[in-house]
Design a protein around this motif. Structure first.
Motif, PDB file in Angstrom:
ATOM      1  N   PHE A   1       0.831  -1.227  -0.083  1.00 50.37           N
ATOM      2  CA  PHE A   1       0.004  -0.092  -0.125  1.00 50.37           C
ATOM      3  C   PHE A   1       0.992   1.180   0.068  1.00 50.37           C
ATOM      4  CE2 PHE A   1      -3.343   2.936   1.267  1.00 50.37           C
ATOM      5  CZ  PHE A   1      -4.382   2.597   0.523  1.00 50.37           C
ATOM      6  N   ARG A   2       1.880   1.292   0.815  1.00 53.14           N
ATOM      7  CA  ARG A   2       2.567   2.594   0.956  1.00 53.14           C
ATOM      8  C   ARG A   2       3.508   2.766  -0.769  1.00 53.14           C
ATOM      9  NH1 ARG A   2       6.633   1.534   5.699  1.00 53.14           N
ATOM     10  NH2 ARG A   2       6.480  -0.386   5.040  1.00 53.14           N
ATOM     11  N   PRO A   3       4.158   1.855  -1.113  1.00 50.52           N
ATOM     12  CA  PRO A   3       4.567   2.036  -2.472  1.00 50.52           C
ATOM     13  C   PRO A   3       3.649   2.386  -3.684  1.00 50.52           C
ATOM     14  CG  PRO A   3       5.160  -0.082  -1.678  1.00 50.52           C
ATOM     15  CD  PRO A   3       4.498   0.341  -0.851  1.00 50.52           C
ATOM     16  N   PHE A   4       2.259   1.855  -3.309  1.00 51.59           N
ATOM     17  CA  PHE A   4       1.144   2.281  -4.377  1.00 51.59           C
ATOM     18  C   PHE A   4       0.841   3.820  -4.012  1.00 51.59           C
ATOM     19  CE2 PHE A   4      -3.570   3.148  -3.541  1.00 51.59           C
ATOM     20  CZ  PHE A   4      -3.893   3.520  -4.907  1.00 51.59           C
ATOM     21  N   VAL A   5       0.667   4.017  -2.583  1.00 52.56           N
ATOM     22  CA  VAL A   5       0.373   5.663  -2.378  1.00 52.56           C
ATOM     23  C   VAL A   5       1.549   6.588  -2.845  1.00 52.56           C
ATOM     24  CG1 VAL A   5       0.289   7.321  -0.580  1.00 52.56           C
ATOM     25  CG2 VAL A   5      -1.055   5.159  -0.500  1.00 52.56           C
ATOM     26  N   TYR A   6       2.678   6.237  -3.025  1.00 50.45           N
ATOM     27  CA  TYR A   6       4.121   6.860  -3.581  1.00 50.45           C
ATOM     28  C   TYR A   6       3.850   7.071  -4.832  1.00 50.45           C
ATOM     29  CZ  TYR A   6       8.863   7.978  -4.404  1.00 50.45           C
ATOM     30  OH  TYR A   6      10.044   8.683  -4.702  1.00 50.45           O
ATOM     31  N   ARG A   7       3.646   5.923  -5.445  1.00 47.91           N
ATOM     32  CA  ARG A   7       3.495   6.109  -6.980  1.00 47.91           C
ATOM     33  C   ARG A   7       2.368   6.852  -7.354  1.00 47.91           C
ATOM     34  NH1 ARG A   7       5.181   0.619  -6.639  1.00 47.91           N
ATOM     35  NH2 ARG A   7       3.261  -0.229  -6.521  1.00 47.91           N
ATOM     36  N   LEU A   8       1.036   6.948  -6.750  1.00 50.29           N
ATOM     37  CA  LEU A   8       0.097   7.504  -7.035  1.00 50.29           C
ATOM     38  C   LEU A   8       0.279   9.188  -6.777  1.00 50.29           C
ATOM     39  CD1 LEU A   8      -2.958   7.336  -7.894  1.00 50.29           C
ATOM     40  CD2 LEU A   8      -3.689   7.127  -5.608  1.00 50.29           C
ATOM     41  N   ALA A   9       1.056   9.555  -5.709  1.00 52.48           N
ATOM     42  CA  ALA A   9       1.228  10.906  -5.498  1.00 52.48           C
ATOM     43  C   ALA A   9       2.513  11.541  -6.451  1.00 52.48           C
ATOM     44  CB  ALA A   9       2.013  10.989  -3.826  1.00 52.48           C
TER      45      ALA A   9
ATOM     46  N   ARG B   1      -8.718   7.716  -6.479  1.00 56.09           N
ATOM     47  CA  ARG B   1      -8.080   6.728  -6.987  1.00 56.09           C
ATOM     48  C   ARG B   1      -7.596   5.813  -5.901  1.00 56.09           C
ATOM     49  NH1 ARG B   1      -5.098   8.000 -11.759  1.00 56.09           N
ATOM     50  NH2 ARG B   1      -3.700   6.167 -11.190  1.00 56.09           N
ATOM     51  N   LEU B   2      -7.173   6.590  -4.505  1.00 54.97           N
ATOM     52  CA  LEU B   2      -6.700   5.736  -3.390  1.00 54.97           C
ATOM     53  C   LEU B   2      -7.659   4.551  -3.145  1.00 54.97           C
ATOM     54  CD1 LEU B   2      -4.494   6.056  -0.975  1.00 54.97           C
ATOM     55  CD2 LEU B   2      -6.473   7.058   0.210  1.00 54.97           C
ATOM     56  N   ARG B   3      -8.973   4.825  -3.432  1.00 54.78           N
ATOM     57  CA  ARG B   3      -9.919   3.729  -3.187  1.00 54.78           C
ATOM     58  C   ARG B   3     -10.067   2.747  -4.451  1.00 54.78           C
ATOM     59  NH1 ARG B   3     -13.482   3.128   0.996  1.00 54.78           N
ATOM     60  NH2 ARG B   3     -13.528   4.716   2.694  1.00 54.78           N
ATOM     61  N   ALA B   4     -10.292   3.368  -5.587  1.00 56.72           N
ATOM     62  CA  ALA B   4     -10.522   2.738  -6.665  1.00 56.72           C
ATOM     63  C   ALA B   4      -9.403   1.881  -7.165  1.00 56.72           C
ATOM     64  CB  ALA B   4     -10.972   3.871  -7.776  1.00 56.72           C
ATOM     65  N   ASP B   5      -8.038   2.492  -7.264  1.00 51.95           N
ATOM     66  CA  ASP B   5      -7.133   1.494  -7.747  1.00 51.95           C
ATOM     67  C   ASP B   5      -6.020   0.966  -6.536  1.00 51.95           C
ATOM     68  OD1 ASP B   5      -8.015   2.591  -9.969  1.00 51.95           O
ATOM     69  OD2 ASP B   5      -6.529   4.331 -10.395  1.00 51.95           O
ATOM     70  N   ALA B   6      -6.630   0.458  -5.332  1.00 52.89           N
ATOM     71  CA  ALA B   6      -5.909   0.101  -4.312  1.00 52.89           C
ATOM     72  C   ALA B   6      -5.327  -1.294  -4.628  1.00 52.89           C
ATOM     73  CB  ALA B   6      -6.884  -0.074  -2.969  1.00 52.89           C
ATOM     74  N   PRO B   7      -4.161  -1.652  -4.285  1.00 58.23           N
ATOM     75  CA  PRO B   7      -3.325  -2.932  -4.494  1.00 58.23           C
ATOM     76  C   PRO B   7      -4.503  -4.181  -4.433  1.00 58.23           C
ATOM     77  CG  PRO B   7      -2.146  -1.750  -3.226  1.00 58.23           C
ATOM     78  CD  PRO B   7      -3.430  -0.832  -3.162  1.00 58.23           C
TER      79      PRO B   7
ATOM     80  N   PHE C   1      11.848 -19.041  -2.308  1.00 53.90           N
ATOM     81  CA  PHE C   1      11.051 -17.924  -1.247  1.00 53.90           C
ATOM     82  C   PHE C   1      10.833 -16.667  -2.040  1.00 53.90           C
ATOM     83  CE2 PHE C   1      13.889 -20.923   0.900  1.00 53.90           C
ATOM     84  CZ  PHE C   1      13.077 -21.423   1.976  1.00 53.90           C
ATOM     85  N   ILE C   2      10.685 -16.640  -3.490  1.00 53.58           N
ATOM     86  CA  ILE C   2      10.525 -15.562  -4.260  1.00 53.58           C
ATOM     87  C   ILE C   2       9.220 -14.787  -3.850  1.00 53.58           C
ATOM     88  CG2 ILE C   2       9.231 -17.119  -5.929  1.00 53.58           C
ATOM     89  CD1 ILE C   2      10.625 -15.145  -7.885  1.00 53.58           C
ATOM     90  N   THR C   3       9.118 -13.644  -3.787  1.00 58.09           N
ATOM     91  CA  THR C   3       7.950 -12.952  -3.314  1.00 58.09           C
ATOM     92  C   THR C   3       7.789 -11.500  -3.893  1.00 58.09           C
ATOM     93  OG1 THR C   3       6.690 -12.482  -1.509  1.00 58.09           O
ATOM     94  CG2 THR C   3       8.833 -12.465  -1.061  1.00 58.09           C
ATOM     95  N   CYS C   4       6.820 -10.678  -3.752  1.00 56.02           N
ATOM     96  CA  CYS C   4       6.765  -9.354  -4.040  1.00 56.02           C
ATOM     97  C   CYS C   4       5.662  -8.750  -3.163  1.00 56.02           C
ATOM     98  CB  CYS C   4       6.648  -9.199  -5.443  1.00 56.02           C
ATOM     99  SG  CYS C   4       4.996  -9.538  -6.036  1.00 56.02           S
ATOM    100  N   THR C   5       5.401  -7.453  -3.272  1.00 55.87           N
ATOM    101  CA  THR C   5       4.478  -6.773  -2.655  1.00 55.87           C
ATOM    102  C   THR C   5       2.874  -7.475  -2.755  1.00 55.87           C
ATOM    103  OG1 THR C   5       4.109  -5.149  -4.502  1.00 55.87           O
ATOM    104  CG2 THR C   5       5.793  -4.809  -2.490  1.00 55.87           C
ATOM    105  N   ASN C   6       2.800  -8.291  -3.876  1.00 55.97           N
ATOM    106  CA  ASN C   6       1.507  -8.832  -4.313  1.00 55.97           C
ATOM    107  C   ASN C   6       1.280 -10.034  -3.911  1.00 55.97           C
ATOM    108  OD1 ASN C   6       0.850  -6.242  -5.600  1.00 55.97           O
ATOM    109  ND2 ASN C   6       1.879  -7.050  -7.311  1.00 55.97           N
ATOM    110  N   CYS C   7       2.282 -10.631  -3.212  1.00 52.54           N
ATOM    111  CA  CYS C   7       2.173 -12.238  -2.883  1.00 52.54           C
ATOM    112  C   CYS C   7       2.839 -12.553  -1.806  1.00 52.54           C
ATOM    113  CB  CYS C   7       2.213 -13.098  -4.020  1.00 52.54           C
ATOM    114  SG  CYS C   7       3.927 -13.050  -4.591  1.00 52.54           S
ATOM    115  N   GLY C   8       2.565 -13.768  -1.352  1.00 51.70           N
ATOM    116  CA  GLY C   8       3.997 -14.404  -0.157  1.00 51.70           C
ATOM    117  C   GLY C   8       3.349 -14.426   1.034  1.00 51.70           C
ATOM    118  N   PRO C   9       4.035 -14.850   1.948  1.00 44.88           N
ATOM    119  CA  PRO C   9       3.859 -15.168   3.550  1.00 44.88           C
ATOM    120  C   PRO C   9       3.442 -13.773   4.009  1.00 44.88           C
ATOM    121  CG  PRO C   9       6.062 -15.358   3.190  1.00 44.88           C
ATOM    122  CD  PRO C   9       5.552 -15.251   1.801  1.00 44.88           C
ATOM    123  N   ARG C  10       2.554 -13.638   4.848  1.00 47.82           N
ATOM    124  CA  ARG C  10       2.243 -12.414   5.669  1.00 47.82           C
ATOM    125  C   ARG C  10       1.872 -12.779   7.253  1.00 47.82           C
ATOM    126  NH1 ARG C  10       3.716 -11.022   1.411  1.00 47.82           N
ATOM    127  NH2 ARG C  10       2.953  -9.281   0.110  1.00 47.82           N
TER     128      ARG C  10
END
Length: 843
Positions: free
Chosen positions: A23-31, A64-70, A133-142
């Motif tokens: 979410f923070r990277p998404f906000v950064y790119r949007l801003a 856009r914060l709501r509409a395009d959230a990750p 253990f490949i992962t990114c902001t869109n997937c993986g263990p949380r």
């Protein structure tokens, strides 16, 4: 002045699942896209943002914060307030995380690798090629790796793996898919995969390693060889260890059954990909969506007759539990190791690494002690699992998931309550235990814990409650538990209350309220059909065939209808022996125990004498209104299952038999009346309420020849007429009497009616009785909202039949889509009832 160009600044907080999902990277790119200045950061409560720019750009940003959230984000609230602009503020940055008072942010569940990561995993040109253990902001263990909030790498089990320079560059690059992805890693910075060969030991003592491989490809090649040799390999997954063997190796599956002490209950199978899964079972679009979704649950599917799996995978069961790889390591298990000869499997049995009824093994030290009793080798790694999380299980009903076990991929996503309440810990039930923590307006239902029958499970329960309450900073002011005086969970709650109020919630009331809560309908008048195997009744009897009436004060209920009580002989022994429940129902219906009846033939003479004495004198018997026990009784009467080796076995096999009747599944959408094609059973039925229905009670009886006149539309065989009906009588007092049902079933058996047809029409008779009872209650009370809950409604044939009949009568019908209808959903209901009582200032 042009208002749209005027400089404005907003302070924004975003609540929900907004940490660990990019979410923070998404906000950064949007801003950056809007040229907005300010910053974004995490605290323990939410994502905090300050934005400054033209009013037009700021408003567009907020939309856009709501509409395009990750894709993995789930926003529950956005709060924005206008604050004075800061002249000269330029650029946008990610701020350091900070502490905050108040409710904690929502923790995301573990999710499967995204398509981008899977492509990279098998791309020889990528630096993470074959990295488990490949992962990114869109997937993986949380959820399984988070120790505390806010969600930063230092607060996860990845803290022990410092990022290499290359990973650090990606982590700090706003344009990169791994920008602020906390589990980011590569082969240079770990974690590490290893294969350990162990001799099998029954005593479970820790052993010296025999043959250890620590290179990824060497470990995977060794695992492939071990599986090909018919060995059992324990594989460390996202939320714990699994036991794996080849799904088509009859001997290996048999060995696995013996070691787990699991007699007949089906094993789950992991398929290499969707094509491999299609060779195992029937998969429609909705099943495909469930299999391939980010949660990657086990999906119960209809097994193909020629499915390449050992018979012992799911003995006597037409369904098979199938899942697809849910971690990069699982993907690699199904892929050739470069330079290795193979072979690689298409499908593996993959079942929790535990003795039956124990919690899943997840801790490495525990694994070295427990797993030598179960496995021949370990395929493991050095990233700790902080929170164990078993596999989730679902069925698909008319394009919607019906949860059977809610765990990995779903927990701990909360259910929102209508009003905030003081902190509550609801401890759940005895079987399929989950617990629930209320913090503010959120009810956090835990992952599956297990059956509370052992010290190991109780220890796991205590550890899990401590983890979840600590994670959300909750100090429960109230506890909630089942009314059953013998439940270990109630005993635990009483011992740990320490002066705090303990809310005891009746079992079926909790089921009903869990269904309302997950649909956001608390406070609405409601008729809840709550059918299960066992629940402690307010009169001390064993309840389980209940129709409850709830008003706007949902913390109260009225028992509006119920199945007629019959004796349950021997308590748990009666549950384990459906033939005994069949004999009890036969006696209650006034039917003689003659040797031609299957449950009579299944019992030894001495057993029959003891049961007769018990039922006559009431010794060792409890009054029982359980619909689950009725299904057991009918299963035995039809010769399907007289003794069970796991919970629900008799009912599961009865449903499977019913699904074969007339070549079509049971359900109100399947018109089997008036001699419908493929239905050899007489089909005249009396509908619920007034008028007639093509799904009322089927007529059976001896004495007339084929072709003689019976009930209108009845199809006949020699010796079968419409002199008796297969029905459950619904009395004016709301008592559902199954005596006519047993009279009709016995007549049908003696007339030679196929047992599959009898099984199907038993389901119809139950659905008819439900519709008749609920329609009468609804008409008397002016209520049009009804629901189906309790473990019996894991039966999809019955669920559809009841739902369709009630819908035809004008009811809005709620069924479970968030928590299971079985006891895995009890804790949510307990928590919601307690919250309603607290807010109403009632103990």
């Amino acid at each position: 002045m042009n208002r749209s160009a005027a400089l404005c600044r907003r302070r924004v907080t975003v609540e929900g699942i907004v940490q660990g999902v990019g979410f923070r990277p998404f906000v950064y790119r949007l801003a950056t896209e809007f040229g907005i200045a300010g910053f974004v950061g995490n605290d323990a409560r939410a994502v905090f943002i300050e934005i400054q720019g033209s009013e037009r750009d700021v408003e567009a940003f907020l939309w856009r914060l709501r509409a395009d959230a990750p894709p993995l984000a789930r926003i529950t609230a956005v709060h924005a307030e206008e604050i004075p602009p800061l002249p000269g503020d330029q650029g946008f940055r990610i701020a350091a995380s900070r502490d905050a008072e108040g409710a904690r942010t929502l923790v995301p569940p573990d999710v499967a690798p995204c398509d981008d990561c899977v492509r990279e995993l098998f791309d020889p040109r990528d630096r993470r090629y074959r990295h488990p253990f490949i992962t990114c902001t869109n997937c993986g263990p949380r959820f399984s790796i988070i120790r505390e909030l806010p969600y930063d790498r230092a607060a996860t089990t990845m803290a022990g793996f410092p990022m290499c320079d290359a990973c650090a560059v990606e982590y700090h690059d706003p344009a990169d898919r791994r920008f602020h992805a906390q589990p980011v890693c590569c082969p240079d910075c770990g974690p590490r995969l290893s294969f350990i060969r162990l001799p099998y030991r029954r005593d479970g003592k820790a052993l010296t390693d025999i043959g250890t491989e620590v290179d990824t490809d060497a470990a995977l090649a060794a695992a492939h060889r071990a599986l090909a040799d018919g060995l059992v390999v324990a594989v460390k997954g996202i939320g714990g260890y699994h036991l794996a063997c080849l799904a088509d190796d009859e001997r290996a599956v048999g060995v696995l059954r013996e070691r787990k002490a699991r007699a007949g209950k089906a094993f789950a199978v992991m398929a290499r990909d969707l094509d491999a899964a299609r060779r195992l079972a029937e998969i429609g679009p909705a099943e495909e969506a469930a299999l391939t979704g980010p949660a990657r649950p086990i999906v119960l599917l209809r097994r193909l007759a020629d499915a390449p799996v050992a018979e012992q995978v799911a003995p006597g069961n037409p369904l098979i539990g199938v899942m697809l790889p849910n971690s990069p390591l699982h993907h690699l298990l199904f892929a050739l190791v470069p330079g290795a000869p193979g072979p690689v499997p298409d499908a593996l049995v993959l079942t929790s690494a535990n003795i039956s009824d124990e919690p899943i093994c997840f801790d490495d030290a525990d694994a070295r002690t427990r797993l030598p009793r179960l496995a021949d080798a370990l395929l493991t790694h050095d990233r700790p699992i902080h929170v164990p999380c078993d596999d989730s299980v679902v069925r698909v009903v008319d394009d919607h998931e019906l949860p059977i076990r809610r765990s990995r991929g779903y927990a701990p996503t909360p259910v929102r309550l209508p009003d905030a309440a003081e902190p509550i810990l609801a401890v759940g039930g005895e079987l399929k235990n989950t617990f629930c923590v209320v913090a503010g307006e959120h009810a956090f239902a835990s992952a599956h814990v297990g059956d509370m029958g052992s010290l190991e499970t109780l220890t796991a329960f205590e550890r899990a409650t401590a983890q979840l309450t600590t994670l959300y900073g909750v100090r429960p002011a109230h506890l909630a538990a089942d009314t059953h005086p013998g439940y270990l969970t109630r005993d635990w709650a009483e011992r740990n209350a320490r002066g705090r109020p303990l809310h005891l919630v009746q079992h079926h009331h909790a089921h009903a309220v869990s269904l309302l809560a997950e649909h956001g309908r608390l406070g609405e008048p409601f008729i809840a059909v709550t059918f299960d195997g066992t629940g402690h009744g307010l009169d001390g009897a064993v309840w389980g065939g209940e129709v409850l009436l709830l008003g706007r004060d949902g913390h109260r209920f009225t028992r509006a209808a119920h199945l007629r009580a019959v004796p349950l002989p021997g308590g748990d022994a009666g549950v384990r022996n459906p033939c005994r429940m069949a004999l009890s129902h036969l006696r209650a219906a006034g039917i003689e125990w003659t040797p031609d009846l299957p449950p009579v033939a299944a019992c030894e003479p001495v057993e029959l004498r003891v049961l007769h004495a018990q039922l006559t004198g009431g010794f060792g018997c409890a009054e029982c209104t359980s619909m689950g026990r009725l299904f057991d009784a009918v299963s035995s009467l039809l010769g399907v299952r007289h003794r069970i080796t796991y919970e629900g076995q008799a009912a599961i096999e009865l449903e499977a038999l019913a699904a074969t009747a007339g070549g079509a599944a049971v359900g109100a959408s399947q018109d089997r009346a008036s001699g419908a094609a493929g239905d050899p059973v007489a089909a005249t039925r009396t509908g619920p309420g007034t008028g007639t229905s093509p799904h009322a009670a089927v007529a059976y009886g001896p004495g007339e020849e084929e072709g003689q006149t019976g009930a209108p539309g009845a199809a006949h065989r020699p010796g079968m007429v419409a002199s008796r009906t297969l029905r459950i009588e619904v009395g004016a007092d709301g008592v559902l009497d199954p005596a006519p049902l047993f009279t009709g079933l016995v007549a049908g058996l003696r007339a030679g009616v196929p047992v599959a047809d009898l099984a199907a029409d038993f389901h119809h008779a139950v659905a008819d009785a439900v519709a008749e009872a609920v329609t009468a209650i609804g008409a008397a009370r002016g209520i049009r909202l009804a629901g189906l809950t309790g473990g019996v409604f894991q039966n999809v044939l019955l669920l559809r039949a009841c739902r369709d009949r009630l819908a035809a009568e004008g009811f809005e019908v709620l069924t479970h889509r968030v928590v299971p209808p079985n006891d895995g959903g009890l804790a949510l209901g307990q928590a919601a009832v307690a919250a309603l009582r607290v807010n109403a200032k009632e103990e």
